[in-house]
Design an enzyme around this catalytic site. Sequence first.
Site: not given
Length: 478
Positions: A228-229, A249, A283, A378
């Site tokens: 996630g973030s 991650e 991602c 991102e």
Amino acid sequence: MCGECAQTRGVDYDLKMKLSVQNPFDGSPVGEVEVQSRAEVQKRLDQAAAAFADRSKWLPVPRRIEILEKCQKLLEANQEKIIRQSLSEGGKPLVDTQVEMARAINGVRVAIETIPHLLGREIPMRLNAASMNRMAYTYREPGGLVTAISAFNHPINLIIHQVIPAVATGCPVVVKPATKTPLSCLTLVDLLHEAGLPKEWCQAVVCTNEDAELLVTDPRLSFFSFIGSGRVGWALRSKLAAGANCALEHGGVAPVILESDANLEEALPLLVKAGFYHAGQVCVSVQRVYAHRGIANGVAQKMAERAEKLVVGNPSDPKTEVGPLISHVETDRVAAWVDEAVKKGAKLLYGGKKLSASCYAPTVLWNPPEDAKVSSDEVFGPVVCVYPYDKPEEAVKRANALPVCFQSAVFTRDIDRAFHYVRNLQATAVMVNDHTAFRVDWMPFGGRMQSGLGMGGIPQSMEDMTAEKMFVVRHSTV
């Protein structure tokens, strides 16, 4: 921005604590799941921890393999149902969801094949007076309770990566799926139980973010997996139970460098696919393309031409190549970021508009300034930026300018230049003549710096979820 993955922003809870799951493309209802209370989350953790504490309940390796083999067969038998369920809740186009499903099935096989390779080692003895008459060896055993918080963008395969390694290594696991896409996770857990896994060894919880903190603070925790973030992941890590390990991650702002000798006929289709795959909600999506000035304008124009031809729309249509963003909030955010970039001087070559409340046109921007959000953060949306550069040193400097470190890529036919970039790009992986989103499920995968901690990949996770135990044998002098 994988950040939105584990958040409950915009989620609709009714008074009965039911979570309504909706199709992100048209808002149609997909399903409804019960939201567990804090007490229920704690109960599941207690059950998992109790199962591990009682060694008589540990699952021997042959039993684990049997369960995983049955699970693989059940996934194969139910794949059409799971594919439809996943694309309905997550919005990934049919063709891409089919690929994800195939990867998930193979991921179970990878875990089975990895089990025999979880090896111990010999520790040298008889090197001095103190170590005489001794032999020492290590072996790997289940590490303990595993918990996981997952993301929306690959609702089948991410659960495979976070849950199946725990099952394969004999660790009980409690997993929280993304609240936008919980159904795929619940289906996988049900199939594991159908395959013979006792329920306490794999449990799913759908709960609020506040209650999910129990998954990191439980003092019995051995390993925590988060996708996630960065904002959420680092905050959870700060609360991690003492002694527990974790893998985080997060996202990246994937850079690609195109040298003047790049084979554009091969490169352009790869970059367009990796930039707009799942509407850029990956991602390691291609986001920043640094092209040598001699080819940069042509690269940007050709990418825009290809973007214009992409079919955007209903993910269930086999012709669709780009589906919706996960929520209307995300569509609005991407639109705002692109508008900001254009106002600051970026040239819009194609896209730059909402096609509906849920779909945003594949967008190609020329040379947005470095302080625009599309250059510095991102996007997690269907936006690719192309920048010109003059010298390799400049390309490397700009590619490395952000505090993220994930996958990157370079296209060149010159092997010396390729290795120059491999050595100098700040990345956990550098793809040569391939896109940044390349991945197979047995390779190490993850970020450093703000992009995460530790490495995923099924074999790597299995190693992390086990503990190395040493035993020393003192023997009589012979």
